[in-house]
Design a protein around this motif. Structure first.
Motif, PDB file in Angstrom:
ATOM      1  N   VAL A 160      64.381  14.169  51.566  1.00  0.00           N
ATOM      2  CA  VAL A 160      64.232  15.078  52.721  1.00  0.00           C
ATOM      3  C   VAL A 160      65.456  15.009  53.628  1.00  0.00           C
ATOM      4  CG1 VAL A 160      61.700  15.104  52.812  1.00  0.00           C
ATOM      5  CG2 VAL A 160      62.934  13.324  54.065  1.00  0.00           C
ATOM      6  N   MET A 161      65.626  16.083  54.379  1.00  0.00           N
ATOM      7  CA  MET A 161      66.658  16.096  55.426  1.00  0.00           C
ATOM      8  C   MET A 161      66.128  16.874  56.623  1.00  0.00           C
ATOM      9  SD  MET A 161      69.402  18.830  53.851  1.00  0.00           S
ATOM     10  CE  MET A 161      70.071  19.650  55.278  1.00  0.00           C
ATOM     11  N   GLU A 162      66.703  16.591  57.780  1.00  0.00           N
ATOM     12  CA  GLU A 162      66.302  17.330  58.972  1.00  0.00           C
ATOM     13  C   GLU A 162      66.980  18.685  58.942  1.00  0.00           C
ATOM     14  OE1 GLU A 162      67.124  15.045  62.479  1.00  0.00           O
ATOM     15  OE2 GLU A 162      65.945  13.352  61.751  1.00  0.00           O
ATOM     16  N   VAL A 163      66.221  19.741  59.204  1.00  0.00           N
ATOM     17  CA  VAL A 163      66.848  21.066  59.285  1.00  0.00           C
ATOM     18  C   VAL A 163      66.454  21.731  60.610  1.00  0.00           C
ATOM     19  CG1 VAL A 163      66.802  21.364  56.756  1.00  0.00           C
ATOM     20  CG2 VAL A 163      65.026  22.421  58.146  1.00  0.00           C
ATOM     21  N   ILE A 168      63.461  26.227  58.715  1.00  0.00           N
ATOM     22  CA  ILE A 168      62.429  25.422  58.073  1.00  0.00           C
ATOM     23  C   ILE A 168      61.572  26.246  57.091  1.00  0.00           C
ATOM     24  CG2 ILE A 168      60.544  25.651  59.801  1.00  0.00           C
ATOM     25  CD1 ILE A 168      61.712  22.256  58.504  1.00  0.00           C
ATOM     26  N   HIS A 169      61.509  27.561  57.326  1.00  0.00           N
ATOM     27  CA  HIS A 169      60.682  28.432  56.468  1.00  0.00           C
ATOM     28  C   HIS A 169      61.226  28.556  55.048  1.00  0.00           C
ATOM     29  CE1 HIS A 169      63.887  31.053  57.911  1.00  0.00           C
ATOM     30  NE2 HIS A 169      63.693  31.736  56.797  1.00  0.00           N
ATOM     31  N   LEU A 202      61.412  17.910  58.753  1.00  0.00           N
ATOM     32  CA  LEU A 202      61.893  17.229  57.546  1.00  0.00           C
ATOM     33  C   LEU A 202      61.627  18.094  56.306  1.00  0.00           C
ATOM     34  CD1 LEU A 202      60.768  13.584  58.340  1.00  0.00           C
ATOM     35  CD2 LEU A 202      63.130  14.447  58.239  1.00  0.00           C
ATOM     36  N   ALA A 203      62.705  18.656  55.791  1.00  0.00           N
ATOM     37  CA  ALA A 203      62.614  19.575  54.658  1.00  0.00           C
ATOM     38  C   ALA A 203      62.915  18.851  53.356  1.00  0.00           C
ATOM     39  CB  ALA A 203      63.610  20.705  54.853  1.00  0.00           C
TER      40      ALA A 203
END
Ligand code: G1P
Length: 280
Positions: A160-163, A168-169, A202-203
């Motif tokens: 995961v990574m922060e986006v 996020i969609h 978190l994507a």
């Protein structure tokens, strides 16, 4: 030991038309190397040298790329051009390549299920070649980082990574309970939520380690977002039945599934790798 890695490469690559009309999008080059080769090199370097491609119609160039071209070998043998074949020769000598076809494109979960015949009853990696990942300086590659986590937890792992909120969609998004060192225990997951419904920032990006019980779950996972069988939905079930971990990887990821990300990756690889002689 994890030895196998699946590469779902059946997708149409519509965002890159007309370039992808007769050419698999995975074969588009980032500087001088096809996108898919970056992922395959990452996998082999992480110790997963049995590479399984889940392909579709029109993807034969991928199989040819990882096979010997006798004519080419013959033509340039002994010349100073041999250096240009160095990286692919290395990949071909280290990797074992298998292929299966996904007859219809019914989503990532459907592609992974089609790959069962290649992985069998053992844990395996999944690389989505569209996501090009460069590890932080001095660190092992992202899949390698995940293998280490797997050895500790022996469960499915998602990267995961922060986006930013307004992106996020585009992703699978986790709701996780933070543990240590960028590790989360997944409580729930949702595929491509609206920003107001996203459980976190978190994507999930295209690196997974999956335990083989995922196949039984995928077999009964109904179509979800966009009427496709979503790996995210199956992972959510796996998390509820047992444990799934999310790992905030250490590195940079380029979204080569979009033209913008592809160009960014190209610029980065040209400036930081090719010009410095690190891209062979
Ligand atoms: C897939 C997955 C999604 C994940 C993404 C990462 O979506 O379904 O959960 O976040 O890859 O790149 P796709 O980009 O194939 O639509």
């Amino acid at each position: 030991m994890i030895r196998k890695c699946l590469f779902p490469v059946g997708g149409y690559g519509t965002r890159f038309l007309p370039a992808t009309k007769a050419l698999p999008k995975e074969m588009l080059p980032i500087v001088n190397k096809p996108l898919v080769q970056y992922g395959v090199e990452e996998s082999i370097e992480a110790g997963l040298n049995q590479i399984g491609f889940v392909t579709g119609r029109g993807k034969r160039a991928i199989a040819d790329h990882f096979d010997i071209s006798y004519e080419l070998e013959h033509q340039i043998s002994g010349s100073n051009k041999e250096q240009y074949l160095e990286s692919i020769r290395h990949v071909m000598s280290e990797g074992i390549f298998s292929f299966t076809r996904q007859k219809e494109m019914k989503g990532l979960g459907h592609a992974i299920l089609a790959g069962e015949t290649l992985t069998g009853n053992e844990p395996f990696g999944v690389v989505l070649a569209d996501d090009l990942c460069i590890p932080d300086e001095g660190l092992e590659n992202v899949l390698g980082q995940m293998v280490k986590i797997y050895k500790q937890f022996r469960c499915s792992i998602v990267a995961v990574m922060e986006v930013p909120e307004d992106e996020i969609h585009k992703y699978g998004v986790i709701d996780g309970e933070a543990m240590k060192d960028g590790l989360y225990r997944v409580k729930s997951m949702v595929e491509k939520p609206k920003k107001e419904d996203a459980p976190s920032n978190l994507a999930v990006i295209g690196r997974y380690i999956l335990t083989p019980d995922i196949f039984d779950i995928l077999r009964v996972t109904p179509p979800g977002k966009n009427d496709e069988i979503q790996l995210t939905d199956a992972l959510m079930q796996q998390a509820q039945d047992g444990v799934v971990m999310a790992y905030r990887f250490k590195g940079t990821r380029f979204d080569c599934g979009s033209v913008e990300g592809f160009v960014e990756a190209t610029n980065y690889c040209f400036e930081e790798l090719f010009k410095k002689g690190k891209l062979v």
